[in-house]
Design an enzyme around this catalytic site. Structure first.
Site, short mmCIF file in Angstrom:
data_model
loop_
_atom_site.label_atom_id
_atom_site.label_comp_id
_atom_site.label_asym_id
_atom_site.label_seq_id
_atom_site.Cartn_x
_atom_site.Cartn_y
_atom_site.Cartn_z
N GLU A 133 8.09 29.70 -37.38
CA GLU A 133 8.81 30.53 -38.34
C GLU A 133 9.46 31.70 -37.61
O GLU A 133 8.79 32.71 -37.34
CB GLU A 133 7.84 31.07 -39.40
N SER B 7 13.65 30.51 -44.84
CA SER B 7 14.79 30.24 -45.72
C SER B 7 15.11 28.76 -45.89
O SER B 7 16.28 28.36 -45.94
CB SER B 7 16.02 31.02 -45.23
N GLY C 224 12.72 34.93 -45.52
CA GLY C 224 13.15 35.69 -46.69
C GLY C 224 14.49 36.38 -46.54
O GLY C 224 14.84 37.24 -47.34
N TRP D 264 2.87 30.52 -51.29
CA TRP D 264 3.23 31.33 -52.46
C TRP D 264 3.06 32.83 -52.22
O TRP D 264 3.31 33.65 -53.10
CB TRP D 264 2.42 30.88 -53.69
N LYS D 265 2.58 33.20 -51.05
CA LYS D 265 2.42 34.61 -50.68
C LYS D 265 1.71 35.38 -51.79
O LYS D 265 0.84 34.82 -52.45
CB LYS D 265 3.78 35.21 -50.30
N HIS E 274 0.39 34.01 -39.97
CA HIS E 274 1.74 34.18 -40.52
C HIS E 274 2.30 35.51 -40.01
O HIS E 274 1.56 36.49 -39.86
CB HIS E 274 1.68 34.17 -42.05
N GLU F 293 3.82 37.80 -41.44
CA GLU F 293 3.56 38.95 -42.31
C GLU F 293 2.16 39.50 -42.06
O GLU F 293 1.92 40.70 -42.17
CB GLU F 293 3.75 38.54 -43.78
N GLY G 98 8.65 29.46 -48.35
CA GLY G 98 8.20 30.63 -49.09
C GLY G 98 8.91 30.71 -50.44
O GLY G 98 8.55 30.01 -51.39
N GLY G 99 9.94 31.52 -50.51
CA GLY G 99 10.65 31.78 -51.76
C GLY G 99 10.99 30.54 -52.58
O GLY G 99 10.75 30.49 -53.79
#
Ligand code: 13P
Length: 253
Positions: free
Chosen positions: A169, A215, A175, A12-13, A97, A99, A236-237
């Site tokens: 990933e 994605s 994203g 859920w970041k 991750h 990010e 993710g999204g």
């Protein structure tokens, strides 16, 4: 992948307040709590962990965190340890991750320390690896992955690897709406499994789940899950909306 239980995990970041996270977890439990032959994991922000755990503790949904510190406790203002995560109900923790590597200076070395700390605290690490777009264009994908795996998994025993999960990933697919083609994803997953064979032996390599992330949507999950070395997804999204995420979880229906 016949002997590996598929895992669909939601990262859920930095989204959702406590009440939003609890509400999403409730909806998810209703929509997907009955899914069979798949392990569901959600990783809300730290602040929502205990609230979400109260919702999922009697369901088949497992709780994960998105990061941890490598020490069990200490004077590290702003950090959260594996012991704390375990006590909040987590059984998984996402580590390395892209990010975190990109914006928070994480290196293969800190990833390695965090993996060992997670295992020591009784958490299963979900270890993220992946190449950037420029690395792929420069045909460095496999050498980058090799380095991330080699250094990240340094010092892990066979037993420790048994409770770890790998997540591939590709940074260029996160994203962006660009999913790796099934061929690109399978090629890398096969490579990662071969790495695990070389490092830990056939039995452990065959048991280890390798998730794909980048994605993932209800529209592409079935094709990805149909590939021999893809054992699940780190989403993710599309994990933020319980309805959409439950469609991914129930990809077989
Ligand atoms: P998206 O599914 O939004 O591309 O994010 C993937 C991801 O980073 C999961 O950890």
């Amino acid at each position: 992948m016949d002997n590996r239980l598929p895992m669909i995990a939601g990262n859920w970041k930095m989204y959702k307040t406590c009440s939003e996270a609890v509400e999403s977890a409730r909806q998810l439990a209703t929509l997907a709590g009955d899914a069979e032959n798949v392990e569901i994991m959600i990783a809300p922000p730290f602040t929502a962990l205990t609230g979400v755990f109260d919702v999922v503790r009697h369901t088949s949904i497992r709780l994960g965190a998105q990061n941890l510190h490598w020490e069990p406790e200490g004077a590290y203002t702003g950090e959260i340890s594996g012991t704390m995560l375990f006590s909040a109900g987590c059984r998984y923790v996402i580590i390395g991750h892209s990010e975190r590597r990109q914006y928070f200076g994480e290196t293969d070395d800190s990833v390695n320390r965090k993996i060992l700390a997670a295992l020591a605290a009784g958490l299963s690490p979900v270890i993220c690896v992946g190449e950037s777009e420029s690395e792929r264009e420069a045909e460095k994908t496999f050498s980058i992955l090799d380095k991330q795996m080699q250094n990240g998994l340094e010092g892990l025993s066979l037993n420790q690897m048994d409770s770890a999960v790998i997540a591939y990933e590709p940074v260029w697919a996160i994203g962006t709406g660009k999913t790796a083609t099934p061929q690109q994803a399978q090629e890398v997953h096969e490579y990662l499994r071969k790495f695990l064979v070389g490092r830990f032996g056939e039995e452990t390599a065959q048991k280890t789940r390798i998730l794909y992330g980048g994605s993932v949507k209800p529209e592409n999950i079935s094709e990805l899950m149909g590939l021999p070395d893809i054992d699940g997804a780190l989403v993710g999204g599309a994990s933020l909306q319980p309805e959409t995420f439950s469609k991914i979880i129930k990809y077989k229906n």
